[in-house]
Design an enzyme around this catalytic site. Sequence first.
Site, PDB file in Angstrom:
ATOM      1  CD  GLN A  81      -2.831   1.512   2.181  1.00 25.09           C
ATOM      2  OE1 GLN A  81      -2.360   1.705   3.288  1.00 25.09           O
ATOM      3  NE2 GLN A  81      -4.132   1.558   1.949  1.00 25.09           N
ATOM      4  CB  CYS A 112      -5.118   8.002   6.410  1.00 22.23           C
ATOM      5  SG  CYS A 112      -4.353   8.227   7.999  1.00 22.23           S
ATOM      6  CE  LYS A 154      -8.493  -0.269   3.674  1.00 19.63           C
ATOM      7  NZ  LYS A 154      -8.233   0.821   4.640  1.00 19.63           N
ATOM      8  CG  HIS A 184     -13.622   1.879   6.504  1.00 22.75           C
ATOM      9  ND1 HIS A 184     -12.812   2.530   7.389  1.00 22.75           N
ATOM     10  CD2 HIS A 184     -14.594   1.293   7.248  1.00 22.75           C
ATOM     11  CE1 HIS A 184     -13.277   2.363   8.624  1.00 22.75           C
ATOM     12  NE2 HIS A 184     -14.360   1.611   8.566  1.00 22.75           N
ATOM     13  CG  ASN A 215     -12.447  -2.100   5.247  1.00 26.63           C
ATOM     14  OD1 ASN A 215     -11.903  -1.020   5.447  1.00 26.63           O
ATOM     15  ND2 ASN A 215     -12.283  -3.106   6.061  1.00 26.63           N
ATOM     16  NE  ARG A 240     -11.954  -1.665  13.352  1.00 35.27           N
ATOM     17  CZ  ARG A 240     -13.115  -1.077  13.613  1.00 35.27           C
ATOM     18  NH1 ARG A 240     -13.256  -0.387  14.727  1.00 35.27           N
ATOM     19  NH2 ARG A 240     -14.120  -1.168  12.762  1.00 35.27           N
TER      20      ARG A 240
HETATM   21  C1  LIG Z   1      -4.214   0.060  13.802  1.00 36.13           C
HETATM   22  C2  LIG Z   1      -4.798   0.389  12.457  1.00 36.13           C
HETATM   23  C3  LIG Z   1      -3.967   0.869  11.448  1.00 36.13           C
HETATM   24  C4  LIG Z   1      -4.493   1.163  10.190  1.00 36.13           C
HETATM   25  N1  LIG Z   1      -3.652   1.566   9.198  1.00 36.13           N
HETATM   26  C5  LIG Z   1      -4.143   1.743   7.933  1.00 36.13           C
HETATM   27  C6  LIG Z   1      -3.279   2.046   6.843  1.00 36.13           C
HETATM   28  O1  LIG Z   1      -2.069   2.189   6.997  1.00 36.13           O
HETATM   29  N2  LIG Z   1      -3.833   2.172   5.601  1.00 36.13           N
HETATM   30  C7  LIG Z   1      -5.192   2.053   5.393  1.00 36.13           C
HETATM   31  O2  LIG Z   1      -5.664   2.165   4.252  1.00 36.13           O
HETATM   32  N3  LIG Z   1      -6.024   1.783   6.421  1.00 36.13           N
HETATM   33  C8  LIG Z   1      -5.528   1.606   7.655  1.00 36.13           C
HETATM   34  N4  LIG Z   1      -6.379   1.258   8.672  1.00 36.13           N
HETATM   35  C9  LIG Z   1      -7.817   1.053   8.372  1.00 36.13           C
HETATM   36  C10 LIG Z   1      -8.097  -0.414   8.053  1.00 36.13           C
HETATM   37  O3  LIG Z   1      -7.380  -0.818   6.900  1.00 36.13           O
HETATM   38  C11 LIG Z   1      -9.607  -0.644   7.823  1.00 36.13           C
HETATM   39  O4  LIG Z   1     -10.016   0.122   6.727  1.00 36.13           O
HETATM   40  C12 LIG Z   1     -10.442  -0.251   9.030  1.00 36.13           C
HETATM   41  O5  LIG Z   1      -9.881  -0.777  10.223  1.00 36.13           O
HETATM   42  C13 LIG Z   1     -11.900  -0.736   8.891  1.00 36.13           C
HETATM   43  O6  LIG Z   1     -11.964  -2.124   8.751  1.00 36.13           O
HETATM   44  P1  LIG Z   1     -12.345  -3.087   9.996  1.00 36.13           P
HETATM   45  O7  LIG Z   1     -13.692  -2.667  10.498  1.00 36.13           O
HETATM   46  O8  LIG Z   1     -12.328  -4.463   9.400  1.00 36.13           O
HETATM   47  O9  LIG Z   1     -11.300  -2.880  11.036  1.00 36.13           O
HETATM   48  C14 LIG Z   1      -5.886   0.993   9.939  1.00 36.13           C
HETATM   49  C15 LIG Z   1      -6.715   0.527  10.959  1.00 36.13           C
HETATM   50  C16 LIG Z   1      -6.195   0.222  12.207  1.00 36.13           C
HETATM   51  C17 LIG Z   1      -7.122  -0.302  13.278  1.00 36.13           C
END
Ligand SMILES: Cc1cc2nc3c(=O)[nH]c(=O)nc-3n(C[C@H](O)[C@H](O)[C@H](O)COP(=O)(O)O)c2cc1C
Length: 390
Positions: A81, A112, A154, A184, A215, A240
């Site tokens: 990414q 982000c 994304k 997301h 997502n 998560r």
């Molecule tokens: C600790 C953490 C770090 C994350 N870092 C990124 C990242 O670097 N790039 C990104 O696109 N999303 C990042 N996300 C978002 C996740 O990729 C994802 O979109 C978000 O957690 C929602 O999905 P979930 O409900 O399955 O957790 C991060 C999420 C968490 C919890």
Amino acid sequence: MTASTVPALRPLTLGQHQVWPPVVLAPMAGITNIGFRRLCREQGGGIYVCEMITTRALVERNPKTLRMIAFGDDEKPRSLQLYGTDPEITAAAVRIVVERNLADHIDLNFGCPVPKVTRRGGGAALPWRRRLFARLVRAAVAAASPAGVPVTVKMRKGIDDDHLTYVEAGLAAQEAGVAAVALHGRTAAQRYSGTADWDAIATLKQALDVPVLGNGDIWEADDALRMVAHTGVDGVVIGRGCLGRPWLFADLEAAFNGRTERRLPALGEVAVTMRRHAELLVDQFTAGARNPARGERDGCTDFRKHVAWYLKGFPVGGELRRSLAMIESLAQLDDLLGKLDPAEPFPVTALGQPRGRTNSPGKVFLPEGWLASRDDDTVPEGAEMDDSGG
Ligand SMILES: Cc1cc2nc3c(=O)[nH]c(=O)nc-3n(C[C@H](O)[C@H](O)[C@H](O)COP(=O)(O)O)c2cc1C
């Protein structure tokens, strides 16, 4: 929900890559390093995205960033990414990736929500500037396509409920030639609060011809089947839900193959997984380290953040939890894991419960005049981050 009620159970196509089951490990800064990805890959199939890499750091050959771009010999496709805000720097970064054969798939981060990123116009703020967004995605696709490397984006739904961008941005990304779009189902203002809007994911799926990945809030394998049934998406992205539960990928593989078994490991099995995770992190930090003892300590330090997720819901005393979250060596870890009751059954009350970030909604900080000028495609100042991994 059974697999027979889920439509379109086909491999996910990302350019030349076919991914089965159609499952993506979400990029998570500080989490989805080579060790964690291997741990997850040992459980089931899918595509496992590395930690976010910033385009500027890559172009500047930042040593820490270059070390973060590491994949297992058996990792196929290698998924990277990138975060960037400048089309030229992004194109240069993508050229480095393809010329040095560093990855087989590139995902672009437009999701982000952290203030230090959005206040400069990066991450989830960027798609609002639709011409800049389209230019950036086109630049990445143009640099990647000669090598046959698919690019995906994304993103979130938008900045807030009054400033939604996802359908327009999805169409623009499709027009620019991306292989898939992941959504997301939250706005930047929501951060990680509330619930993900799967209706929005369904709306995007209806609007696009390229594969759409859903997502948000997949905590159990059956949530993934529900999301596919609800939205018609071509694949699911898991963040998560796998924290402290890498066996979720085994459950997902079973679910997408129409099987009903799900893992409910007793504490002894969880301890074995914790040990494996720590050992993989130690291997990762030892590889290339001048001082192997330092590699073991750094690997153990990296493991500490995972302890609470693994133990969530298990009756383990505070002192033991605290000691586990302070380990400095594998020997210390073994000693402490030996104090757990291996027969303690999995706490089923913890199923479906959020883990990891669950913060409250908040104001989205944006550059001055950002909302008033959607068609301005000036590259925002200072929005390129120098270091990778957030
Ligand atoms: C600790 C953490 C770090 C994350 N870092 C990124 C990242 O670097 N790039 C990104 O696109 N999303 C990042 N996300 C978002 C996740 O990729 C994802 O979109 C978000 O957690 C929602 O999905 P979930 O409900 O399955 O957790 C991060 C999420 C968490 C919890």
